[in-house]
Design a protein around this motif. Sequence first.
Motif, PDB file in Angstrom:
ATOM      1  N   ASN A   1      -5.937   5.475   9.378  1.00  9.86           N
ATOM      2  CA  ASN A   1      -5.765   3.871   8.958  1.00  9.86           C
ATOM      3  C   ASN A   1      -7.077   2.808   9.260  1.00  9.86           C
ATOM      4  O   ASN A   1      -7.287   1.682   9.583  1.00  9.86           O
ATOM      5  CB  ASN A   1      -4.518   3.134   9.861  1.00  9.86           C
TER       6      ASN A   1
ATOM      7  N   LYS B   1       7.120  -2.533   2.580  1.00 11.70           N
ATOM      8  CA  LYS B   1       5.927  -2.601   3.010  1.00 11.70           C
ATOM      9  C   LYS B   1       4.460  -2.877   3.772  1.00 11.70           C
ATOM     10  O   LYS B   1       4.251  -2.430   4.607  1.00 11.70           O
ATOM     11  CB  LYS B   1       5.335  -3.117   1.320  1.00 11.70           C
ATOM     12  N   ARG B   2       5.472  -4.804   3.966  1.00  7.30           N
ATOM     13  CA  ARG B   2       4.794  -5.201   4.729  1.00  7.30           C
ATOM     14  C   ARG B   2       5.070  -4.689   6.306  1.00  7.30           C
ATOM     15  O   ARG B   2       4.327  -4.231   7.313  1.00  7.30           O
ATOM     16  CB  ARG B   2       5.212  -6.407   4.614  1.00  7.30           C
TER      17      ARG B   2
ATOM     18  N   LEU C   1      -5.715  -6.734   1.824  1.00  6.81           N
ATOM     19  CA  LEU C   1      -4.563  -7.421   1.832  1.00  6.81           C
ATOM     20  C   LEU C   1      -4.900  -8.754   1.991  1.00  6.81           C
ATOM     21  O   LEU C   1      -3.666  -9.143   1.238  1.00  6.81           O
ATOM     22  CB  LEU C   1      -4.372  -6.938   3.158  1.00  6.81           C
TER      23      LEU C   1
ATOM     24  N   MET D   1      -1.379   1.705  -0.850  1.00  6.53           N
ATOM     25  CA  MET D   1      -0.875   1.305   0.289  1.00  6.53           C
ATOM     26  C   MET D   1      -0.429   0.593   1.541  1.00  6.53           C
ATOM     27  O   MET D   1      -0.123   0.059   1.965  1.00  6.53           O
ATOM     28  CB  MET D   1       0.894  -0.233  -0.857  1.00  6.53           C
ATOM     29  N   ASN D   2      -1.510   2.071   1.541  1.00  6.87           N
ATOM     30  CA  ASN D   2      -1.763   2.257   3.065  1.00  6.87           C
ATOM     31  C   ASN D   2      -2.813   1.341   3.538  1.00  6.87           C
ATOM     32  O   ASN D   2      -3.855   1.019   3.130  1.00  6.87           O
ATOM     33  CB  ASN D   2      -1.735   3.910   3.841  1.00  6.87           C
ATOM     34  N   PRO D   3      -2.360   0.472   5.041  1.00  4.18           N
ATOM     35  CA  PRO D   3      -3.515   0.237   5.462  1.00  4.18           C
ATOM     36  C   PRO D   3      -4.543   1.373   5.932  1.00  4.18           C
ATOM     37  O   PRO D   3      -4.598   1.795   7.047  1.00  4.18           O
ATOM     38  CB  PRO D   3      -2.452  -1.077   6.578  1.00  4.18           C
TER      39      PRO D   3
ATOM     40  N   LEU E   1       4.644  -6.947  -2.332  1.00  5.97           N
ATOM     41  CA  LEU E   1       4.941  -6.407  -1.175  1.00  5.97           C
ATOM     42  C   LEU E   1       6.138  -6.622  -0.474  1.00  5.97           C
ATOM     43  O   LEU E   1       6.203  -7.705  -0.416  1.00  5.97           O
ATOM     44  CB  LEU E   1       3.773  -6.600  -0.276  1.00  5.97           C
TER      45      LEU E   1
ATOM     46  N   ASP F   1       5.364  -1.818   7.435  1.00  6.00           N
ATOM     47  CA  ASP F   1       4.916  -0.611   6.708  1.00  6.00           C
ATOM     48  C   ASP F   1       3.535  -0.968   7.742  1.00  6.00           C
ATOM     49  O   ASP F   1       2.344  -0.083   8.030  1.00  6.00           O
ATOM     50  CB  ASP F   1       5.071   0.703   5.867  1.00  6.00           C
ATOM     51  N   ILE F   2       2.534  -1.554   6.739  1.00  7.36           N
ATOM     52  CA  ILE F   2       1.432  -2.197   6.959  1.00  7.36           C
ATOM     53  C   ILE F   2       1.109  -2.491   8.462  1.00  7.36           C
ATOM     54  O   ILE F   2      -0.249  -2.452   8.842  1.00  7.36           O
ATOM     55  CB  ILE F   2       0.908  -2.838   5.848  1.00  7.36           C
TER      56      ILE F   2
ATOM     57  N   LEU G   1      -6.523  -1.520   1.355  1.00  5.68           N
ATOM     58  CA  LEU G   1      -5.307  -1.182   1.072  1.00  5.68           C
ATOM     59  C   LEU G   1      -5.897   0.530  -0.115  1.00  5.68           C
ATOM     60  O   LEU G   1      -6.435  -0.054  -1.254  1.00  5.68           O
ATOM     61  CB  LEU G   1      -4.215  -1.882   0.760  1.00  5.68           C
TER      62      LEU G   1
END
Length: 848
Positions: A586, A629-630, A612, A668-670, A625, A632-633, A664
């Motif tokens: 991350n 998804k949110r 983001l 879409m992984n932060p 999103l 997870d972020i 991202l």
Amino acid sequence: MAAGGRPPLALLLSLPLLVTLFSSPPASAADDTIAANSSLADDETLVSAGGVFELGFFTPAGSMARFLGIWYRGIAPQTVVWVANRDAPINGTTASLGLNATGSLVLADQSGRVFWSSAPSNANATGAPVAQLLDSGNFVLRDGGGAGAAVLWQSFDHPSDTLLPGMKLGWDLTTGLDRHLTTWRSPGDPSPGDYTFGIDIRGVPEGFIRYGGAAPVYRNGPWNGLQFSGEPEMEPNNSNFRFEFVANASDVYYTFLVDGGGGGGGVVSRFVLNQSSVQRYVWPPGGQAWSLYWSLPRDQCDRYAHCGAFGVCDTSSGSPACGCVHGFTPASPRDWALRDSSAGCRRMTPLNCTGDGFLPLRGVKLPDTTNATEDTTITVDQCRQRCLANCSCLAYSASSIKDGDSGCIIWSSLLIDIRHFAYGGEDLYVRLAASDLPSNGDGSRKKNIVVVVFVSLVVLVLFGFGGFFIWNKLFRNRGRFQSTQRFNSFGSSIPLTPVQDRKLEDESGQNKDLNVTLFDMATIAFSTNNFATWNKLGEGGFGAVYKGELEGGQTVAVKRLSKYSTQGLDEFKNEVMLIAKLQHVNLVRLLGCCIHGEERILVYEYMENKSLDNFIFDKGRSAQLNWSKRFDIILGIARGLLYLHQDSRYKVIHRDLKAGNILLDKDMNPKISDFGVARIFGDDTDSRTRKVVGTYGYMSPEYAMDGVFSVKSDVFSFGVLVLEVVSGRKNRGVYSSGEQASLLSQAWRLWREGSAVALLDEAVAGAGAYRGSEVRRCVQVALLCVQERPDDRPHMAEVFLALGNPGAVLPQPRHPGFCSDRGSTSTDGEWSSTCTVNDVTVTIVEGR
Ligand SMILES: *[C@@H]1O[C@H](CO)[C@@H](O)[C@H](O)[C@H]1NC(C)=O
Ligand SMILES: *[C@@H]1O[C@H](CO)[C@@H](O)[C@H](O)[C@H]1NC(C)=O
Ligand SMILES: *[C@@H]1O[C@H](CO)[C@@H](O)[C@H](O)[C@H]1NC(C)=O
Ligand SMILES: *[C@@H]1O[C@H](CO)[C@@H](O)[C@H](O)[C@H]1NC(C)=O
Ligand SMILES: *[C@@H]1O[C@H](CO)[C@@H](O)[C@H](O)[C@H]1NC(C)=O
Ligand SMILES: *[C@@H]1O[C@H](CO)[C@@H](O)[C@H](O)[C@H]1NC(C)=O
Ligand SMILES: *[C@@H]1O[C@H](CO)[C@@H](O)[C@H](O)[C@H]1NC(C)=O
Ligand SMILES: *[C@@H]1O[C@H](CO)[C@@H](O)[C@H](O)[C@H]1NC(C)=O
Ligand SMILES: *[C@@H]1O[C@H](CO)[C@@H](O)[C@H](O)[C@H]1NC(C)=O
Ligand SMILES: *[C@@H]1O[C@H](CO)[C@@H](O)[C@H](O)[C@H]1NC(C)=O
């Protein structure tokens, strides 16, 4: 007025007539117009409708005389932007400005002496003329009322020393009107001074500062579609200004517009010719003084023709600044050696006309185009053909770099006033005899290798095995010299700073596969097209980020750190090593860095989906999103921050955590970016910082107020970030007020009303697929994070646990720490704002 038949009567009548003509009815103080047959006395003023500008009589500091002028109404000290009777000072206070029946503004005193009058209009006045002061600062004389009526005269057509937004600098070719700036003679004397700044329309139009109406002092170069060739720092899409240049059959002018229109509410900015210097000032919202935003000339290379014909000026090459274009040699070597380069350079091998070629000069300000010709309809390739086919053509270039290179400028006389820019600038192709052309850089590359071999041999002999080690390093990276060659287009005349290009050593000897590359500046500049604006990805608190492409085709993000670091070279390298060791799924990976003079640059992996904030604050994209998804972020960010705070070997406080710093990847992984950069600015050893670097809206009260930071300041920022991800709303800082002012207060209110879920972004709530309990938990954790007292806030470990564990019992949050704004002040010319907590006031930098 002359009535030939009755001189005595006319004499008798003239005085009372003038008095009645110009004093009845008087203009009232808050009026913005003068109607026909009325006048404005010395003690009266006109005020524009929005109260931005004021017109009236004034006495400059250090003077006795009265002048009619326009100034900003709300700004002290009085800043005059226009003067009517510049070279006819008025003695005493008896003069008045009148508008006579035929539509001329006349500034006269009671004896009938005329100090100034607007030029007799060439239009036919039919209705009743009216003169009005507008909020733009323009004093307009119209034929009859209404905005549609014909303009007979306007002050914008007769500038003094100041260009205001919307004012045109240049020519109206149909009437032959040349609008240019002329300096005041001195601060107490508005009479026209020696310097002028205007557009020269011979050849390809350019702006010139001239002395005494003739001798050029500075030239800003032809417009290239985005900016003036000599001002590559002029950003086409600056968020505060919009610059325009028009050149067609009827008009040739430059103008600028500000964000938010003329005066009311938008940026307040003026562009002034102050002796030989042009300066752009802005008035920060709620500020106390004008702040200098930009000015020219910057250095000796901005002095017109400093290096003479075929000379190239470059301050980044060290002293001396002047060099000759490759294939040329100083015309007067003796003067040249004494640093008098005005004689310029002469060609070494005469042109042969048929067998010539072109030498590209990259990143330059194009030479004087007064005698050049332009054709915007052809391509650069056709331009080259045209130049090659005409024996008198000495150089060519593209005429526009907007949407790629296009068009054609051809020079057939001396190339004067070329300068090289470290960043920005254009490509100029200079005609050279074939024998003078560098043979595709091969010759010099061989030379480089010869030097490398020679140095290596010496070192080998001296240090034995150590020498072998260095040789090994150099040999492994030999390929990089090629990219440097491409950039070094001046041949031997302008050397590039020595290339630093080797892997940074990991002193501890551990982590052998740690891959931090020390890039050379040429590679970085090349990869980002010289930090071109269109490659800019964003701007953070620590500097601007550009998209770059390395030789192998790898896309990277290039962060150019702002220049307030006080660190030395070794400290910087140490910090980079440290940051490079922080590796987590991350966190954005650091690939390398670049050190060049004052420049400090970091190279990161590139994230396809940018940051983001591009998603959550964008109406169109926020629906991409969904809640899971949110969530997870949020978890990902918490994981990354937890690693920074606790699990890594080095405890790193981010200090500028915000949506713009969460990148991202394609899934879409932060990934947190910009971590550890605060350390590079050298004030991380103490928990009290000299300069608060951060972003409004994310800063904890104790950090913003006292500059005290700890992991708990990051926790605060994280809390704000979570609320933003949930709500899709920005936690506003400075520029808004009222109900919308703070996301924190809204979240707090909804929480206490027991309706935390109402905070959820409509784009997500509308889709329906979300768990209310998760949303509530996020809001509760976020509110715990933004509590006023740092000690009350949880550690990231607790946060992570609370978020991931539905059964966790959480404490009730207390009142959040708020920042409310009350006016603002400015330091170091940066936009700043004031954050007031418990009536203690400090100034913080607004990073965006
Ligand atoms: C201004 O005065 C002139 C001469 O006295 C007169 O003819 C004209 O109508 C007046 N104009 C206005 C708008 O009052
Ligand atoms: C201005 O007026 C004063 C007093 O009326 C007089 O002494 C002086 O000479 C005048 N100056 C000029 C330049 O006319
Ligand atoms: C108005 O002023 C202009 C400029 O001084 C002058 O040419 C014109 O004759 C004046 N008109 C009248 C009616 O006085
Ligand atoms: C002014 O009026 C005259 C006669 O009506 C006309 O010939 C001329 O073109 C007009 N000028 C302008 C600038 O409108
Ligand atoms: C500047 O902004 C305008 C409109 O927002 C856009 O059309 C244009 O492409 C932008 N230009 C550059 C160079 O980014
Ligand atoms: C020149 O450009 C200006 C501003 O865009 C426009 O108002 C004017 O009509 C143009 N003139 C011609 C001849 O195209
Ligand atoms: C002119 O420039 C000097 C220094 O650059 C500055 O102090 C002064 O205020 C400027 N004058 C004006 C009228 O802006
Ligand atoms: C120009 O150069 C070409 C190729 O080097 C040569 O063939 C030609 O004779 C030269 N022409 C003149 C006029 O020197
Ligand atoms: C342009 O041409 C004129 C006349 O030949 C000459 O005096 C002047 O020096 C030239 N200017 C430049 C910049 O080449
Ligand atoms: C060559 O260029 C010069 C200067 O620009 C121009 O006067 C001349 O007409 C051109 N000759 C040809 C054949 O195009």
